[in-house]
Design a protein around this motif. Structure first.
Motif, PDB file in Angstrom:
ATOM      1  N   PRO A 128      -2.811   1.754  22.936  1.00  0.00           N
ATOM      2  CA  PRO A 128      -2.387   3.091  22.504  1.00  0.00           C
ATOM      3  C   PRO A 128      -0.922   3.420  22.807  1.00  0.00           C
ATOM      4  N   ASP A 129      -0.295   2.723  23.740  1.00  0.00           N
ATOM      5  CA  ASP A 129       1.110   3.001  24.070  1.00  0.00           C
ATOM      6  C   ASP A 129       2.088   2.249  23.172  1.00  0.00           C
ATOM      7  N   LEU A 130       1.590   1.322  22.383  1.00  0.00           N
ATOM      8  CA  LEU A 130       2.444   0.533  21.487  1.00  0.00           C
ATOM      9  C   LEU A 130       2.593   1.267  20.162  1.00  0.00           C
ATOM     10  N   LYS A 131       3.841   1.546  19.773  1.00  0.00           N
ATOM     11  CA  LYS A 131       4.073   2.222  18.482  1.00  0.00           C
ATOM     12  C   LYS A 131       3.924   1.215  17.357  1.00  0.00           C
ATOM     13  N   LEU A 132       3.336   1.680  16.267  1.00  0.00           N
ATOM     14  CA  LEU A 132       3.151   0.848  15.081  1.00  0.00           C
ATOM     15  C   LEU A 132       3.876   1.495  13.909  1.00  0.00           C
ATOM     16  N   GLY A 133       4.755   0.724  13.280  1.00  0.00           N
ATOM     17  CA  GLY A 133       5.457   1.203  12.099  1.00  0.00           C
ATOM     18  C   GLY A 133       5.111   0.350  10.902  1.00  0.00           C
ATOM     19  N   VAL A 134       5.152   0.953   9.728  1.00  0.00           N
ATOM     20  CA  VAL A 134       4.901   0.227   8.481  1.00  0.00           C
ATOM     21  C   VAL A 134       6.030   0.542   7.514  1.00  0.00           C
ATOM     22  N   ILE A 135       6.614  -0.507   6.964  1.00  0.00           N
ATOM     23  CA  ILE A 135       7.597  -0.368   5.898  1.00  0.00           C
ATOM     24  C   ILE A 135       6.971  -0.954   4.645  1.00  0.00           C
ATOM     25  N   LEU A 136       6.795  -0.112   3.628  1.00  0.00           N
ATOM     26  CA  LEU A 136       6.292  -0.595   2.343  1.00  0.00           C
ATOM     27  C   LEU A 136       7.473  -1.191   1.593  1.00  0.00           C
ATOM     28  N   PRO A 137       7.402  -2.436   1.188  1.00  0.00           N
ATOM     29  CA  PRO A 137       8.558  -3.084   0.564  1.00  0.00           C
ATOM     30  C   PRO A 137       8.725  -2.693  -0.901  1.00  0.00           C
ATOM     31  N   HIS A 138       8.841  -1.402  -1.154  1.00  0.00           N
ATOM     32  CA  HIS A 138       9.018  -0.902  -2.516  1.00  0.00           C
ATOM     33  C   HIS A 138      10.477  -0.533  -2.736  1.00  0.00           C
ATOM     34  N   ARG A 139      10.958  -0.806  -3.928  1.00  0.00           N
ATOM     35  CA  ARG A 139      12.336  -0.449  -4.281  1.00  0.00           C
ATOM     36  C   ARG A 139      12.400   0.989  -4.751  1.00  0.00           C
ATOM     37  N   GLU A 140      13.610   1.513  -4.758  1.00  0.00           N
ATOM     38  CA  GLU A 140      13.837   2.872  -5.236  1.00  0.00           C
ATOM     39  C   GLU A 140      13.355   3.016  -6.670  1.00  0.00           C
ATOM     40  N   GLY A 141      12.788   4.171  -6.987  1.00  0.00           N
ATOM     41  CA  GLY A 141      12.377   4.473  -8.352  1.00  0.00           C
ATOM     42  C   GLY A 141      11.009   3.966  -8.729  1.00  0.00           C
ATOM     43  N   ILE A 142      10.393   3.161  -7.877  1.00  0.00           N
ATOM     44  CA  ILE A 142       9.049   2.664  -8.169  1.00  0.00           C
ATOM     45  C   ILE A 142       8.060   3.625  -7.521  1.00  0.00           C
ATOM     46  N   LYS A 143       7.234   4.230  -8.331  1.00  0.00           N
ATOM     47  CA  LYS A 143       6.258   5.199  -7.836  1.00  0.00           C
ATOM     48  C   LYS A 143       4.938   4.486  -7.558  1.00  0.00           C
ATOM     49  N   ARG A 144       4.629   4.316  -6.300  1.00  0.00           N
ATOM     50  CA  ARG A 144       3.362   3.705  -5.903  1.00  0.00           C
ATOM     51  C   ARG A 144       2.742   4.565  -4.817  1.00  0.00           C
ATOM     52  N   GLY A 145       1.453   4.580  -4.786  1.00  0.00           N
ATOM     53  CA  GLY A 145       0.757   5.331  -3.756  1.00  0.00           C
ATOM     54  C   GLY A 145       0.894   4.658  -2.404  1.00  0.00           C
ATOM     55  N   THR A 146       0.673   5.434  -1.372  1.00  0.00           N
ATOM     56  CA  THR A 146       0.709   4.901  -0.019  1.00  0.00           C
ATOM     57  C   THR A 146      -0.692   4.481   0.382  1.00  0.00           C
ATOM     58  N   PRO A 147      -0.870   3.216   0.771  1.00  0.00           N
ATOM     59  CA  PRO A 147      -2.202   2.771   1.177  1.00  0.00           C
ATOM     60  C   PRO A 147      -2.684   3.543   2.404  1.00  0.00           C
ATOM     61  N   GLY A 148      -3.792   4.251   2.258  1.00  0.00           N
ATOM     62  CA  GLY A 148      -4.324   5.067   3.341  1.00  0.00           C
ATOM     63  C   GLY A 148      -4.657   4.269   4.581  1.00  0.00           C
ATOM     64  N   SER A 149      -5.174   3.054   4.407  1.00  0.00           N
ATOM     65  CA  SER A 149      -5.557   2.263   5.575  1.00  0.00           C
ATOM     66  C   SER A 149      -4.350   1.886   6.420  1.00  0.00           C
ATOM     67  N   LEU A 150      -3.166   1.821   5.821  1.00  0.00           N
ATOM     68  CA  LEU A 150      -1.954   1.539   6.591  1.00  0.00           C
ATOM     69  C   LEU A 150      -1.389   2.833   7.174  1.00  0.00           C
ATOM     70  N   LYS A 151      -1.350   3.868   6.365  1.00  0.00           N
ATOM     71  CA  LYS A 151      -0.802   5.157   6.794  1.00  0.00           C
ATOM     72  C   LYS A 151      -1.610   5.751   7.942  1.00  0.00           C
ATOM     73  N   ASN A 152      -2.917   5.594   7.905  1.00  0.00           N
ATOM     74  CA  ASN A 152      -3.789   6.215   8.904  1.00  0.00           C
ATOM     75  C   ASN A 152      -3.601   5.648  10.309  1.00  0.00           C
ATOM     76  N   TYR A 153      -3.149   4.416  10.429  1.00  0.00           N
ATOM     77  CA  TYR A 153      -3.049   3.790  11.745  1.00  0.00           C
ATOM     78  C   TYR A 153      -1.615   3.582  12.212  1.00  0.00           C
ATOM     79  N   ALA A 154      -0.645   3.869  11.373  1.00  0.00           N
ATOM     80  CA  ALA A 154       0.760   3.723  11.769  1.00  0.00           C
ATOM     81  C   ALA A 154       1.255   5.013  12.411  1.00  0.00           C
ATOM     82  N   HIS A 155       2.145   4.866  13.386  1.00  0.00           N
ATOM     83  CA  HIS A 155       2.794   6.036  13.967  1.00  0.00           C
ATOM     84  C   HIS A 155       3.853   6.578  13.011  1.00  0.00           C
TER      85      HIS A 155
END
Length: 167
Positions: free
Chosen positions: A107-134
């Motif tokens: 629980p003390d370790l921060k978790l970050g997620v970078i979605l490798p999407h380029r500018e202008g590309i509209k994609r949804g954010t995967p909930g399973s990644l968003k829910n567990y990332a700080h």
């Protein structure tokens, strides 16, 4: 063949800079797929052609194991020596359970997620990644990509890695 050579060159350049490469494997099997007729004709399971099916295997599992093992090793270090966070650069929802386990077990370790999407590309954010990332970042800008390119020639232990012209 040029694509494979370019990828091998890039991997050699990364390794020369001290980047750990976590790879999977590829599996090539004969398979069948619906025949393409035209855009307006739906695919039919009754009209299939033989193809080669190329699948990437185990990369996500290997990355998940590496992240978890890194966290475990950190728990044996003093607080001053520990890393502060792990950053995953991926939009692969298969990584969700790994992030969940890391979040619950460390629980003390921060978790970050970078979605490798380029500018202008509209994609949804995967909930399973968003829910567990700080924290989560949805876009990598073209300017950032440009600013962090390798030089045309990267020294390695053997011959230098030379950037292909089409990159």
């Amino acid at each position: 063949m040029l694509s494979k050579q370019a990828q091998d060159t890039y991997i050699r350049a990364l390794k020369a800079q001290g980047v750990e490469i976590i790879a999977g494997r590829h599996q090539l099997d004969p398979a069948k797929a619906p025949r393409y007729v035209c855009r307006d004709t739906p695919p039919s399971r009754q009209d299939q052609v033989e193809i080669w099916k190329l699948e990437e295997k185990e990369t996500d599992v290997n990355i998940a194991l590496s992240m978890y093992r890194t966290a475990v090793k950190q728990s044996f270090l003093s607080l001053e020596q520990r890393i502060e966070q792990i950053v995953l650069v991926s939009a692969d929802t298969d990584m969700g359970p790994a992030l969940q386990a890391l979040r619950e077990d460390f629980p003390d370790l921060k978790l970050g997620v970078i979605l490798p999407h380029r500018e202008g590309i509209k994609r949804g954010t995967p909930g399973s990644l968003k829910n567990y990332a700080h924290w989560l970042r949805r876009v990598v800008t073209c300017a950032e990509l440009q600013a962090h390119q390798f030089p045309d020639r990267v020294p390695t232990r053997k011959k230098p890695a030379i950037k292909p012209k089409y990159w």
